[in-house]
Design an enzyme around this catalytic site. Structure first.
Site, PDB file in Angstrom:
ATOM      1  N   SER A 142       0.955  -1.205   0.050  1.00  0.00           N
ATOM      2  CA  SER A 142      -0.096  -0.070  -0.114  1.00  0.00           C
ATOM      3  C   SER A 142       0.930   1.017   0.111  1.00  0.00           C
ATOM      4  CB  SER A 142      -0.717  -0.068   1.074  1.00  0.00           C
ATOM      5  OG  SER A 142      -1.487   1.221   1.395  1.00  0.00           O
ATOM      6  N   TYR A 155      -2.128  -1.691  10.350  1.00  0.00           N
ATOM      7  CA  TYR A 155      -2.146  -1.647   8.763  1.00  0.00           C
ATOM      8  C   TYR A 155      -0.755  -1.135   8.136  1.00  0.00           C
ATOM      9  CZ  TYR A 155      -3.913  -1.371   3.825  1.00  0.00           C
ATOM     10  OH  TYR A 155      -3.983  -1.239   2.723  1.00  0.00           O
TER      11      TYR A 155
HETATM   12  P1  NAD Z   1     -11.189  -6.181  -0.391  1.00  0.00           P
HETATM   13  O1  NAD Z   1     -11.779  -6.361   0.981  1.00  0.00           O
HETATM   14  O2  NAD Z   1     -12.063  -5.848  -1.584  1.00  0.00           O
HETATM   15  O3  NAD Z   1     -10.851  -7.617  -0.487  1.00  0.00           O
HETATM   16  C1  NAD Z   1      -9.936  -8.432   0.173  1.00  0.00           C
HETATM   17  C2  NAD Z   1      -9.909  -9.874  -0.152  1.00  0.00           C
HETATM   18  O4  NAD Z   1      -9.296 -10.524   0.780  1.00  0.00           O
HETATM   19  C3  NAD Z   1     -11.218 -10.455  -0.039  1.00  0.00           C
HETATM   20  O5  NAD Z   1     -11.264 -11.353  -1.209  1.00  0.00           O
HETATM   21  C4  NAD Z   1     -11.057 -11.106   1.285  1.00  0.00           C
HETATM   22  O6  NAD Z   1     -12.185 -12.096   1.026  1.00  0.00           O
HETATM   23  C5  NAD Z   1      -9.931 -11.520   1.339  1.00  0.00           C
HETATM   24  N1  NAD Z   1      -9.596 -11.888   2.544  1.00  0.00           N
HETATM   25  C6  NAD Z   1      -9.696 -11.221   3.732  1.00  0.00           C
HETATM   26  N2  NAD Z   1      -9.015 -11.859   4.921  1.00  0.00           N
HETATM   27  C7  NAD Z   1      -8.735 -13.085   4.423  1.00  0.00           C
HETATM   28  C8  NAD Z   1      -8.188 -14.108   5.038  1.00  0.00           C
HETATM   29  N3  NAD Z   1      -8.230 -14.123   6.224  1.00  0.00           N
HETATM   30  N4  NAD Z   1      -7.739 -15.024   4.080  1.00  0.00           N
HETATM   31  C9  NAD Z   1      -8.036 -15.187   2.934  1.00  0.00           C
HETATM   32  N5  NAD Z   1      -8.775 -14.266   2.125  1.00  0.00           N
HETATM   33  C10 NAD Z   1      -8.915 -13.094   3.068  1.00  0.00           C
HETATM   34  O7  NAD Z   1      -9.937  -5.333  -0.337  1.00  0.00           O
HETATM   35  P2  NAD Z   1      -8.963  -4.808  -1.286  1.00  0.00           P
HETATM   36  O8  NAD Z   1      -9.179  -3.280  -1.252  1.00  0.00           O
HETATM   37  O9  NAD Z   1      -9.100  -5.218  -2.800  1.00  0.00           O
HETATM   38  O10 NAD Z   1      -7.641  -4.945  -0.915  1.00  0.00           O
HETATM   39  C11 NAD Z   1      -6.704  -6.039  -1.342  1.00  0.00           C
HETATM   40  C12 NAD Z   1      -5.157  -5.526  -0.789  1.00  0.00           C
HETATM   41  O11 NAD Z   1      -4.935  -4.523  -1.334  1.00  0.00           O
HETATM   42  C13 NAD Z   1      -5.244  -5.506   0.632  1.00  0.00           C
HETATM   43  O12 NAD Z   1      -4.044  -6.221   1.114  1.00  0.00           O
HETATM   44  C14 NAD Z   1      -5.186  -4.221   0.778  1.00  0.00           C
HETATM   45  O13 NAD Z   1      -4.385  -3.766   1.971  1.00  0.00           O
HETATM   46  C15 NAD Z   1      -4.492  -3.597  -0.213  1.00  0.00           C
HETATM   47  N6  NAD Z   1      -4.690  -2.251  -0.753  1.00  0.00           N
HETATM   48  C16 NAD Z   1      -5.903  -1.675  -0.963  1.00  0.00           C
HETATM   49  C17 NAD Z   1      -6.080  -0.308  -1.157  1.00  0.00           C
HETATM   50  C18 NAD Z   1      -7.517  -0.037  -1.509  1.00  0.00           C
HETATM   51  O14 NAD Z   1      -7.556   1.342  -1.229  1.00  0.00           O
HETATM   52  N7  NAD Z   1      -8.461  -0.703  -1.733  1.00  0.00           N
HETATM   53  C19 NAD Z   1      -4.851   0.378  -1.221  1.00  0.00           C
HETATM   54  C20 NAD Z   1      -3.683  -0.219  -0.823  1.00  0.00           C
HETATM   55  C21 NAD Z   1      -3.695  -1.274  -0.770  1.00  0.00           C
END
Ligand code: NAD
Length: 260
Positions: A142, A155
């Site tokens: 991130s 986080y």
């Molecule tokens: P999201 O909530 O849409 O997706 C997260 C996914 O992880 C889901 O499929 C969920 O089922 C899965 N998950 C959660 N806990 C789990 C576990 N214990 N075991 C297996 N699967 C699990 O979130 P997102 O926004 O797509 O985020 C995905 C990644 O990107 C994360 O690591 C997040 O920190 C990172 N990220 C997101 C953003 C943003 O703005 N959305 C920004 C920077 C980084």
């Protein structure tokens, strides 16, 4: 571009992980989707991706907070397809609270899912990648792997840890034709971001609309959310032959946030 390659994308039933899985499949890569539970939605996604892109697609159930599940997931995919060429560590969760009110259990869970899972999955795929002398490890950190923000202690700590772990992975694997990189997205509109808006509104004492404009997008000079397609496109490039010399990096996809 990736025909004959196989990938695991953790946390790939929604958001960024699903975007990456779709982008890899669009390049003819076989893709294993993952989340903690199979359900009607995951079954539908497996069928949809396989049919749309003419690739093999399976669902590998594993809870990323459980090391034994992670090892079993890698073994299952190796058994089904003979190898794992590309590992995308994407699963992640968020919790927003001041440090002095941050629940201990949430801290442990975030460190386990967002950081330690990267270690367990990487450890499990490396013997095969080293033996085949080819591999791509892409860790989704991130912008919070590069800078901090208040109320996101676990986080930010976990994501900084991922950036560091990726550097070590790159150094240990460079001579085996393996690359390891971190993608550092800024705000991307996904369920994870949508879910934190009510808490952010409470913590900052603001309306939800103001949280989007004045807290989230304030950091991104473009004034726009990044997209899951953009993150998918970068994962494809890092997985391609063109990405062979890119290793140990942390690449922001954040609309200029970390240029500040
Ligand atoms: P999201 O909530 O849409 O997706 C997260 C996914 O992880 C889901 O499929 C969920 O089922 C899965 N998950 C959660 N806990 C789990 C576990 N214990 N075991 C297996 N699967 C699990 O979130 P997102 O926004 O797509 O985020 C995905 C990644 O990107 C994360 O690591 C997040 O920190 C990172 N990220 C997101 C953003 C943003 O703005 N959305 C920004 C920077 C980084």
């Amino acid at each position: 571009m990736l025909k004959g390659k196989t990938a695991i994308v953790t946390g790939s039933t929604s958001g960024i992980g699903l975007g990456i899985a779709q982008a890899l499949a669009a390049q003819s890569c076989d893709v294993a989707l993952n989340s903690f539970a199979a359900d009607a939605q995951s079954d539908a996604l497996v069928k949809e991706i396989a049919a749309k892109h003419g690739v093999r697609c399976l669902f590998a159930k594993a809870d990323m907070s459980k090391p034994a599940d992670i090892v079993a997931m890698v073994k299952d995919v190796e058994k089904a397809w003979g190898k794992v060429d590309i590992l995308v560590n994407n699963a992640g969760i968020q919790h927003v609270a001041p440090i002095d009110e941050f629940p201990d259990a949430k801290w442990d869970q975030i460190i386990a899912i967002n950081m330690s899972s990267n270690f367990h999955s990487t450890k499990a795929v490396l013997p095969g990648m080293k033996a085949r002398k080819w591999g791509r490890i892409i860790n989704i950190a991130s912008a919070h792997g590069l800078v901090g923000s208040p109320f996101k202690s676990a986080y930010v700590a976990a994501k900084h840890g991922v950036v560091g772990f990726t550097k070590v992975t790159a150094l240990e694997t460079a001579e085996f034709g393996i690359t390891a990189n971190t993608i550092c997205p800024g705000y991307v509109w996904t369920p994870l971001v949508a879910a934190q808006i009510p808490d952010q509104a409470k913590t900052h004492n603001m309306s939800e609309q103001d949280v989007i404009k004045k807290v989230l997008l304030k950091e991104q000079p473009t004034g726009k959310f990044a997209t899951t397609e953009e993150i998918g496109a970068l994962a494809v490039f890092l997985s391609s032959d063109g990405g062979a010399s890119i290793t140990g990096t942390a690449i922001p996809v954040d609309g200029g946030w970390t240029a500040h």
